[in-house]
Design a protein around this motif. Sequence first.
Motif, PDB file in Angstrom:
ATOM      1  N   GLN A  93       5.522 -37.699 -15.535  1.00  0.00           N
ATOM      2  CA  GLN A  93       6.615 -36.780 -15.260  1.00  0.00           C
ATOM      3  C   GLN A  93       6.093 -35.441 -14.748  1.00  0.00           C
ATOM      4  OE1 GLN A  93      10.171 -36.887 -17.851  1.00  0.00           O
ATOM      5  NE2 GLN A  93       8.994 -38.236 -19.175  1.00  0.00           N
ATOM      6  N   GLN A 125      11.241 -41.567 -16.886  1.00  0.00           N
ATOM      7  CA  GLN A 125      12.218 -41.193 -17.913  1.00  0.00           C
ATOM      8  C   GLN A 125      12.836 -42.425 -18.568  1.00  0.00           C
ATOM      9  OE1 GLN A 125      14.680 -38.624 -15.518  1.00  0.00           O
ATOM     10  NE2 GLN A 125      13.651 -36.770 -16.226  1.00  0.00           N
ATOM     11  N   GLN A 161      10.306 -43.717 -20.967  1.00  0.00           N
ATOM     12  CA  GLN A 161      10.308 -42.900 -22.178  1.00  0.00           C
ATOM     13  C   GLN A 161      11.483 -43.269 -23.075  1.00  0.00           C
ATOM     14  OE1 GLN A 161      10.597 -38.545 -21.613  1.00  0.00           O
ATOM     15  NE2 GLN A 161       8.524 -38.476 -22.445  1.00  0.00           N
TER      16      GLN A 161
END
Length: 415
Positions: free
Chosen positions: A242, A220, A223
């Motif tokens: 993920q 995350q 990202q």
Amino acid sequence: MTEIGPALRAARLAAGLSLQGMAARANYSKPYLGQLETGARVVRMEHITAYESALSMSLSSLYTQLPVAAQHEGELSNELSAFLLPSTPVGGSGAGFTLTELDAAERLARWARGLQWSESTPPRRTVIDWLEANLPRLHQLSPGTERAERILRAGAELADIAATMSWDVEDTESARRFHFGSARLAHTAGDAGLAATALAGLAMQFLDQGRPEDGLEVAQLAQFVARRSATPRLRGTLAHLQATAYGTVGDTTAFERETAYAAECHLEASANPPADTAVDRSLTALNLCFLLGPRRTWPGRGRQSELLGPSYRHLVATRPRLADAGFGMDQTPLPANIIEPAMAVTSTARLHLMLGEPVRAAELAGEALTLAGPRAGGRTVARLRDFQHESLEYAKGSADIRAVRTAIAVLTTAR
């Protein structure tokens, strides 16, 4: 395999406490504690502390059994937070790197990329020696000039290569350090894509270690770092990471959502072949990590099929078209000198185990054994061992599985 989970269960039972009672005292759910006690989840320091508090007894002997990564669990959040802080170089923009040194560093990165999976002569020591000699200089660089940004990118790619090779030989602490080092150098250079690929490598390492929550947290962050500049291929890789983390912890809704997004990204990326950039080379190496796995040389219980299998089987049963797209993600051609035929077939056999298709899995494993021959070694043997452990759940009901497991045992026992 560690016995720490069963030891927690034994302590609970000795205290006369049910799993439901423990859940109420420890503030964890009953399924979560059950996964800890059976080994489906990695036991960490805070879990032992919770058991000690709930049972009013010392379990100090269990702390020494914690994996090194689990002992240092609390460090991750600090490292992730520190990554987002602005760099504070102390030197000038050149920091003494000549054009000749820059060209040599870029050539070294390309050369090492091509050999990082070598069974006989991996260039790990050469790359680490370069990093140890030059990291202090790299940390003094101020971005803003083409030369500074190029040498920072070369250093980031070399650190990424060092991280992958360290993970390959199960030196997880060095791998973690180099992954973070790579991400920091790329971040300093202003290359968000390269920083994200380095973090993606770290996320994959956590997934391999059985730490899906940490893998998800790092994926995350990757990202977030690459949110404005990520290519479809990078977005797809991060979504796949993920999805793997969500599938491992049993969150089928999030698993399907991320798998669908990853498939969409890879479909978009298939229309644009990867360029020869540090980011694309890193992503190709990451895909190889997924396929090859680390160079384990000891028998160990495979966990991926057991933990991810239910999520994949649910996907096949409920959304078969998405499953087909998901399993076909990232068709980047892989080097034939790295992926031996026996390795590729074994990987496919393990996938069919995960999908709950033991008959087809046994057929493919038998084909892999034929391709491997009596002198198989290295990763081929390691992945066959993984198949042997992962197929255990089917051994009672399938004569084909039993036969191929016996053949693998004969091949690998002398290794």
